[in-house]
Design a protein around this motif. Structure first.
Motif, PDB file in Angstrom:
ATOM      1  N   LYS A  71      50.218  -9.555   3.743  1.00 30.38           N
ATOM      2  CA  LYS A  71      51.051  -9.070   4.845  1.00 30.38           C
ATOM      3  C   LYS A  71      51.334  -7.581   4.676  1.00 30.38           C
ATOM      4  N   ASP A  72      51.671  -7.159   3.451  1.00 31.02           N
ATOM      5  CA  ASP A  72      51.919  -5.739   3.191  1.00 31.02           C
ATOM      6  C   ASP A  72      50.663  -4.920   3.452  1.00 31.02           C
ATOM      7  N   HIS A  73      49.511  -5.443   3.028  1.00 34.08           N
ATOM      8  CA  HIS A  73      48.237  -4.750   3.249  1.00 34.08           C
ATOM      9  C   HIS A  73      47.942  -4.631   4.747  1.00 34.08           C
ATOM     10  N   ASP A  74      48.150  -5.715   5.481  1.00 32.97           N
ATOM     11  CA  ASP A  74      47.906  -5.699   6.927  1.00 32.97           C
ATOM     12  C   ASP A  74      48.836  -4.715   7.632  1.00 32.97           C
ATOM     13  N   GLU A  75      50.093  -4.667   7.214  1.00 33.82           N
ATOM     14  CA  GLU A  75      51.039  -3.731   7.819  1.00 33.82           C
ATOM     15  C   GLU A  75      50.655  -2.291   7.504  1.00 33.82           C
ATOM     16  N   ALA A  76      50.223  -2.024   6.274  1.00 32.32           N
ATOM     17  CA  ALA A  76      49.799  -0.673   5.904  1.00 32.32           C
ATOM     18  C   ALA A  76      48.547  -0.280   6.684  1.00 32.32           C
ATOM     19  N   ARG A  77      47.626  -1.228   6.857  1.00 30.01           N
ATOM     20  CA  ARG A  77      46.409  -0.960   7.614  1.00 30.01           C
ATOM     21  C   ARG A  77      46.741  -0.661   9.081  1.00 30.01           C
ATOM     22  N   LYS A  78      47.673  -1.415   9.643  1.00 32.01           N
ATOM     23  CA  LYS A  78      48.071  -1.199  11.029  1.00 32.01           C
ATOM     24  C   LYS A  78      48.732   0.174  11.193  1.00 32.01           C
ATOM     25  N   LEU A 113      35.516  -1.022  14.918  1.00 32.02           N
ATOM     26  CA  LEU A 113      35.632  -1.130  13.461  1.00 32.02           C
ATOM     27  C   LEU A 113      37.079  -1.227  12.982  1.00 32.02           C
ATOM     28  N   GLY A 114      38.022  -1.074  13.905  1.00 27.37           N
ATOM     29  CA  GLY A 114      39.433  -1.186  13.537  1.00 27.37           C
ATOM     30  C   GLY A 114      40.024   0.101  12.992  1.00 27.37           C
ATOM     31  N   ALA A 115      39.311   1.211  13.080  1.00 28.26           N
ATOM     32  CA  ALA A 115      39.853   2.482  12.615  1.00 28.26           C
ATOM     33  C   ALA A 115      40.859   3.044  13.616  1.00 28.26           C
ATOM     34  N   LEU A 116      40.693   2.682  14.884  1.00 29.63           N
ATOM     35  CA  LEU A 116      41.604   3.134  15.938  1.00 29.63           C
ATOM     36  C   LEU A 116      42.255   1.924  16.586  1.00 29.63           C
ATOM     37  N   ASP A 117      43.480   2.084  16.984  1.00 29.58           N
ATOM     38  CA  ASP A 117      44.221   1.014  17.640  1.00 29.58           C
ATOM     39  C   ASP A 117      43.829   0.967  19.115  1.00 29.58           C
ATOM     40  N   GLU A 118      43.240  -0.133  19.526  1.00 31.87           N
ATOM     41  CA  GLU A 118      42.729  -0.244  20.889  1.00 31.87           C
ATOM     42  C   GLU A 118      43.816  -0.072  21.938  1.00 31.87           C
ATOM     43  N   GLU A 119      44.971  -0.659  21.732  1.00 32.86           N
ATOM     44  CA  GLU A 119      46.018  -0.607  22.750  1.00 32.86           C
ATOM     45  C   GLU A 119      46.518   0.821  22.976  1.00 32.86           C
ATOM     46  N   ILE A 120      46.647   1.580  21.912  1.00 32.36           N
ATOM     47  CA  ILE A 120      47.104   2.972  22.053  1.00 32.36           C
ATOM     48  C   ILE A 120      46.055   3.797  22.794  1.00 32.36           C
ATOM     49  N   ILE A 121      44.802   3.669  22.378  1.00 31.00           N
ATOM     50  CA  ILE A 121      43.727   4.425  23.029  1.00 31.00           C
ATOM     51  C   ILE A 121      43.601   3.984  24.490  1.00 31.00           C
ATOM     52  N   LYS A 122      43.727   2.706  24.736  1.00 32.01           N
ATOM     53  CA  LYS A 122      43.623   2.190  26.102  1.00 32.01           C
ATOM     54  C   LYS A 122      44.723   2.773  26.988  1.00 32.01           C
TER      55      LYS A 122
END
Length: 185
Positions: free
Chosen positions: A46-53, A134-143
Motif C-alpha cells: 500500500k505504501d509503495h502504491d501510494e508513493a508510485r501514485k 506505462l503508468g508514468a503519467l496519470d491518465e485522469e490529470i492529462i485527460k
C-alpha cells in the motif's frame, strides 16, 4: 498431597500435560507470525502504491508545466494552430495527405511546413500516450488538461495518419495516440 487441587511447578503432574500443549502453542505462534508477515506485506504494498501514485501525479503536472514553459513546445503549438487555422479556411477536416503535404503556412514571417509541424505534435502526443499506458503519467490529470484538443486533433488528422501508414508501410505510426484519443472521445 491432595487430589490435584494445588499443583505447583515442582509437582510432577504439571510437566506431564506440557508436551500435549506445546503443538498448540507452536501453531498459535506460527499463525501470529504469518498474520504479522502478511499485514507487513500489505502495508508495504500500500505504501509503495501510494508513493508510485504520488510520483505519477508529480510527473503528470511536470508534463503539463513543461507545455506552458518550454519555448519549443509553445512554438510548436503556435505553429500547429497556424496550420489548423489555414487548413480550416480551405474546408473542414479530416485532412489527408493531399491537404497536408506540400502545405506551407506563414508564421512569424517564415513559411512552415504543415506536415513537419503535425509530425512534431503527434510525436509528442504519442509519447504522452505511451507515458499514460506505462503508468508514468496519470491518465485522469492529462485527460482533464488535454482531452478536447487531443481528441479533436486526432479527428482532424486521422485520415492523414491512415494514409501515411499505408503509403510508408508504418502501421504502428501514432498507434498509442490513436488508441488514447479514441478512448477519450
Amino acid at each position: 498431597m491432595s487430589s490435584g487441587a494445588n499443583l505447583t511447578l515442582t509437582d510432577p503432574a504439571w510437566w506431564e500435560w506440557l508436551p500435549a500443549v506445546s503443538p498448540i502453542v507452536l501453531a498459535v505462534s506460527v499463525a501470529i507470525a504469518a498474520l504479522a508477515f502478511w499485514d507487513a506485506r500489505r502495508r508495504n504494498r500500500k505504501d509503495h502504491d501510494e508513493a508510485r501514485k504520488r510520483a505519477q501525479v508529480s510527473k503528470s503536472f511536470d508534463h503539463i508545466i513543461e507545455q506552458t514553459r518550454d519555448r519549443d513546445l509553445i512554438e510548436m503549438n503556435e505553429q500547429f494552430k497556424a496550420v489548423i487555422d489555414s487548413l480550416k479556411k480551405a474546408g473542414p477536416g479530416p485532412y489527408g495527405l493531399a491537404e497536408v503535404e506540400g502545405h506551407f503556412v506563414k508564421h512569424r514571417q517564415a513559411a512552415i511546413d504543415a506536415a513537419e509541424v503535425i509530425t512534431k505534435l503527434f510525436n509528442y502526443y504519442e509519447a504522452t500516450a505511451i507515458g499514460i499506458k506505462l503508468g508514468a503519467l496519470d491518465e485522469e490529470i492529462i485527460k482533464q488538461w488535454w482531452r478536447a484538443s487531443y481528441v479533436e486533433d486526432w479527428k482532424d488528422f486521422s485520415l492523414y495518419v491512415t494514409e501515411k501508414r499505408q503509403r510508408d508501410d508504418r502501421q504502428a505510426l501514432y498507434h498509442q495516440y490513436q488508441k488514447q484519443a479514441e478512448r477519450w472521445a
